[in-house]
Design a protein around this motif. Sequence first.
Motif, PDB file in Angstrom:
ATOM      1  N   MET A 152       0.847  -1.166   0.000  1.00  0.00           N
ATOM      2  CA  MET A 152       0.000   0.000   0.000  1.00  0.00           C
ATOM      3  C   MET A 152       0.897   1.235   0.000  1.00  0.00           C
ATOM      4  O   MET A 152       1.443   1.614   1.009  1.00  0.00           O
ATOM      5  CB  MET A 152      -0.899  -0.033   1.234  1.00  0.00           C
ATOM      6  N   ASN A 153       1.067   1.871  -1.145  1.00  0.00           N
ATOM      7  CA  ASN A 153       1.950   3.018  -1.274  1.00  0.00           C
ATOM      8  C   ASN A 153       1.219   4.344  -1.314  1.00  0.00           C
ATOM      9  O   ASN A 153       1.802   5.355  -1.652  1.00  0.00           O
ATOM     10  CB  ASN A 153       2.787   2.884  -2.554  1.00  0.00           C
ATOM     11  N   GLU A 154      -0.075   4.362  -0.996  1.00  0.00           N
ATOM     12  CA  GLU A 154      -0.800   5.613  -1.034  1.00  0.00           C
ATOM     13  C   GLU A 154      -0.437   6.480   0.157  1.00  0.00           C
ATOM     14  O   GLU A 154      -0.215   5.985   1.257  1.00  0.00           O
ATOM     15  CB  GLU A 154      -2.307   5.356  -1.060  1.00  0.00           C
ATOM     16  N   PRO A 155      -0.326   7.785  -0.049  1.00  0.00           N
ATOM     17  CA  PRO A 155      -0.001   8.666   1.065  1.00  0.00           C
ATOM     18  C   PRO A 155      -1.147   8.697   2.074  1.00  0.00           C
ATOM     19  O   PRO A 155      -2.301   8.762   1.683  1.00  0.00           O
ATOM     20  CB  PRO A 155       0.177  10.035   0.418  1.00  0.00           C
ATOM     21  N   THR A 156      -0.820   8.602   3.321  1.00  0.00           N
ATOM     22  CA  THR A 156      -1.824   8.697   4.377  1.00  0.00           C
ATOM     23  C   THR A 156      -1.385   9.761   5.352  1.00  0.00           C
ATOM     24  O   THR A 156      -0.246  10.192   5.357  1.00  0.00           O
ATOM     25  CB  THR A 156      -1.999   7.357   5.117  1.00  0.00           C
ATOM     26  N   GLY A 157      -2.296  10.160   6.172  1.00  0.00           N
ATOM     27  CA  GLY A 157      -1.986  11.162   7.170  1.00  0.00           C
ATOM     28  C   GLY A 157      -3.108  11.232   8.182  1.00  0.00           C
ATOM     29  O   GLY A 157      -4.031  10.410   8.171  1.00  0.00           O
ATOM     30  N   TYR A 158      -3.015  12.196   9.035  1.00  0.00           N
ATOM     31  CA  TYR A 158      -3.979  12.348  10.116  1.00  0.00           C
ATOM     32  C   TYR A 158      -4.366  13.808  10.248  1.00  0.00           C
ATOM     33  O   TYR A 158      -3.576  14.703   9.955  1.00  0.00           O
ATOM     34  CB  TYR A 158      -3.382  11.860  11.441  1.00  0.00           C
ATOM     35  N   ALA A 159      -5.570  14.029  10.696  1.00  0.00           N
ATOM     36  CA  ALA A 159      -6.041  15.353  11.055  1.00  0.00           C
ATOM     37  C   ALA A 159      -6.291  15.314  12.555  1.00  0.00           C
ATOM     38  O   ALA A 159      -7.069  14.486  13.039  1.00  0.00           O
ATOM     39  CB  ALA A 159      -7.310  15.712  10.297  1.00  0.00           C
ATOM     40  N   VAL A 160      -5.615  16.179  13.303  1.00  0.00           N
ATOM     41  CA  VAL A 160      -5.728  16.184  14.759  1.00  0.00           C
ATOM     42  C   VAL A 160      -6.531  17.415  15.165  1.00  0.00           C
ATOM     43  O   VAL A 160      -6.136  18.545  14.873  1.00  0.00           O
ATOM     44  CB  VAL A 160      -4.337  16.187  15.426  1.00  0.00           C
ATOM     45  N   PHE A 161      -7.664  17.181  15.833  1.00  0.00           N
ATOM     46  CA  PHE A 161      -8.552  18.246  16.282  1.00  0.00           C
ATOM     47  C   PHE A 161      -8.356  18.457  17.781  1.00  0.00           C
ATOM     48  O   PHE A 161      -8.200  17.494  18.533  1.00  0.00           O
ATOM     49  CB  PHE A 161     -10.010  17.880  15.995  1.00  0.00           C
ATOM     50  N   PHE A 162      -8.399  19.712  18.197  1.00  0.00           N
ATOM     51  CA  PHE A 162      -8.189  20.069  19.596  1.00  0.00           C
ATOM     52  C   PHE A 162      -9.469  20.617  20.212  1.00  0.00           C
ATOM     53  O   PHE A 162     -10.320  21.161  19.503  1.00  0.00           O
ATOM     54  CB  PHE A 162      -7.096  21.132  19.710  1.00  0.00           C
ATOM     55  N   PHE A 163      -9.587  20.501  21.525  1.00  0.00           N
ATOM     56  CA  PHE A 163     -10.682  21.146  22.240  1.00  0.00           C
ATOM     57  C   PHE A 163     -10.493  22.659  22.157  1.00  0.00           C
ATOM     58  O   PHE A 163      -9.347  23.143  22.168  1.00  0.00           O
ATOM     59  CB  PHE A 163     -10.697  20.712  23.714  1.00  0.00           C
ATOM     60  N   PRO A 164     -11.584  23.437  22.068  1.00  0.00           N
ATOM     61  CA  PRO A 164     -11.455  24.900  22.000  1.00  0.00           C
ATOM     62  C   PRO A 164     -10.615  25.509  23.128  1.00  0.00           C
ATOM     63  O   PRO A 164      -9.773  26.376  22.861  1.00  0.00           O
ATOM     64  CB  PRO A 164     -12.902  25.390  22.023  1.00  0.00           C
ATOM     65  N   PRO A 165     -10.774  25.081  24.400  1.00  0.00           N
ATOM     66  CA  PRO A 165      -9.908  25.649  25.439  1.00  0.00           C
ATOM     67  C   PRO A 165      -8.422  25.326  25.215  1.00  0.00           C
ATOM     68  O   PRO A 165      -7.548  26.103  25.596  1.00  0.00           O
ATOM     69  CB  PRO A 165     -10.402  25.009  26.741  1.00  0.00           C
ATOM     70  N   ALA A 166      -8.133  24.188  24.581  1.00  0.00           N
ATOM     71  CA  ALA A 166      -6.742  23.827  24.294  1.00  0.00           C
ATOM     72  C   ALA A 166      -6.164  24.779  23.255  1.00  0.00           C
ATOM     73  O   ALA A 166      -5.017  25.222  23.386  1.00  0.00           O
ATOM     74  CB  ALA A 166      -6.655  22.390  23.796  1.00  0.00           C
ATOM     75  N   LEU A 167      -6.947  25.101  22.224  1.00  0.00           N
ATOM     76  CA  LEU A 167      -6.475  26.052  21.211  1.00  0.00           C
ATOM     77  C   LEU A 167      -6.209  27.416  21.835  1.00  0.00           C
ATOM     78  O   LEU A 167      -5.234  28.077  21.502  1.00  0.00           O
ATOM     79  CB  LEU A 167      -7.490  26.173  20.071  1.00  0.00           C
ATOM     80  N   GLU A 168      -7.064  27.793  22.763  1.00  0.00           N
ATOM     81  CA  GLU A 168      -6.868  29.071  23.457  1.00  0.00           C
ATOM     82  C   GLU A 168      -5.607  29.031  24.323  1.00  0.00           C
ATOM     83  O   GLU A 168      -4.821  29.970  24.338  1.00  0.00           O
ATOM     84  CB  GLU A 168      -8.094  29.384  24.319  1.00  0.00           C
ATOM     85  N   ALA A 169      -5.399  27.928  25.026  1.00  0.00           N
ATOM     86  CA  ALA A 169      -4.219  27.800  25.891  1.00  0.00           C
ATOM     87  C   ALA A 169      -2.930  27.757  25.077  1.00  0.00           C
ATOM     88  O   ALA A 169      -1.916  28.332  25.480  1.00  0.00           O
ATOM     89  CB  ALA A 169      -4.337  26.548  26.759  1.00  0.00           C
ATOM     90  N   LEU A 170      -2.953  27.081  23.928  1.00  0.00           N
ATOM     91  CA  LEU A 170      -1.757  26.999  23.087  1.00  0.00           C
ATOM     92  C   LEU A 170      -1.487  28.316  22.359  1.00  0.00           C
ATOM     93  O   LEU A 170      -0.340  28.610  22.016  1.00  0.00           O
ATOM     94  CB  LEU A 170      -1.897  25.847  22.085  1.00  0.00           C
ATOM     95  N   GLY A 171      -2.531  29.067  22.109  1.00  0.00           N
ATOM     96  CA  GLY A 171      -2.400  30.423  21.558  1.00  0.00           C
ATOM     97  C   GLY A 171      -1.644  30.494  20.243  1.00  0.00           C
ATOM     98  O   GLY A 171      -1.828  29.688  19.334  1.00  0.00           O
ATOM     99  N   ASP A 172      -0.749  31.499  20.162  1.00  0.00           N
ATOM    100  CA  ASP A 172       0.005  31.750  18.932  1.00  0.00           C
ATOM    101  C   ASP A 172       0.970  30.616  18.580  1.00  0.00           C
ATOM    102  O   ASP A 172       1.350  30.486  17.423  1.00  0.00           O
ATOM    103  CB  ASP A 172       0.783  33.062  19.052  1.00  0.00           C
ATOM    104  N   ALA A 173       1.350  29.799  19.547  1.00  0.00           N
ATOM    105  CA  ALA A 173       2.308  28.724  19.283  1.00  0.00           C
ATOM    106  C   ALA A 173       1.741  27.665  18.330  1.00  0.00           C
ATOM    107  O   ALA A 173       2.477  27.079  17.549  1.00  0.00           O
ATOM    108  CB  ALA A 173       2.738  28.068  20.592  1.00  0.00           C
ATOM    109  N   ILE A 174       0.432  27.423  18.358  1.00  0.00           N
ATOM    110  CA  ILE A 174      -0.165  26.379  17.510  1.00  0.00           C
ATOM    111  C   ILE A 174      -0.666  26.938  16.178  1.00  0.00           C
ATOM    112  O   ILE A 174      -0.824  26.203  15.204  1.00  0.00           O
ATOM    113  CB  ILE A 174      -1.310  25.649  18.266  1.00  0.00           C
TER     114      ILE A 174
END
Length: 115
Positions: free
Chosen positions: A1-23
């Motif tokens: 299986m040579n097809e490219p695969t990947g992942y999409a990682v979703f965060f909780f809204p408070p996590a996005l706020e806590a990570l701020g500009d870094a993410i």
Amino acid sequence: MNEPTGYAVFFFPPALEALGDAIKPYLQDGPAGPHVPCREVDTAGAFIELTLEGRTPDGREVELELMVPGNMVRMIVSARSDHGFGFATRSRPMLEPGMQDAAPAEAPVAAKLGA
């Protein structure tokens, strides 16, 4: 299986706020909300390790590793390049583990044998 695969990682809204500009440089918007697309995900341990591919300002390819606390991640979705990403209707309903497809009703064996 040579097809490219990947992942999409979703965060909780408070996590996005806590990570701020870094993410923010790693986030992409999509129909399901902001997510971090990555090549690999390692969930062993308290931190989830995300491996991303990127480019430097001068065009060189680099591999980035982000590590975030596991309690910040809402969902990880496996994405394949040969299919659309997201939710779609299925041609057949999913079954609970261990269940079999309903077969068309057939006459009992005794009726087939003329009994």
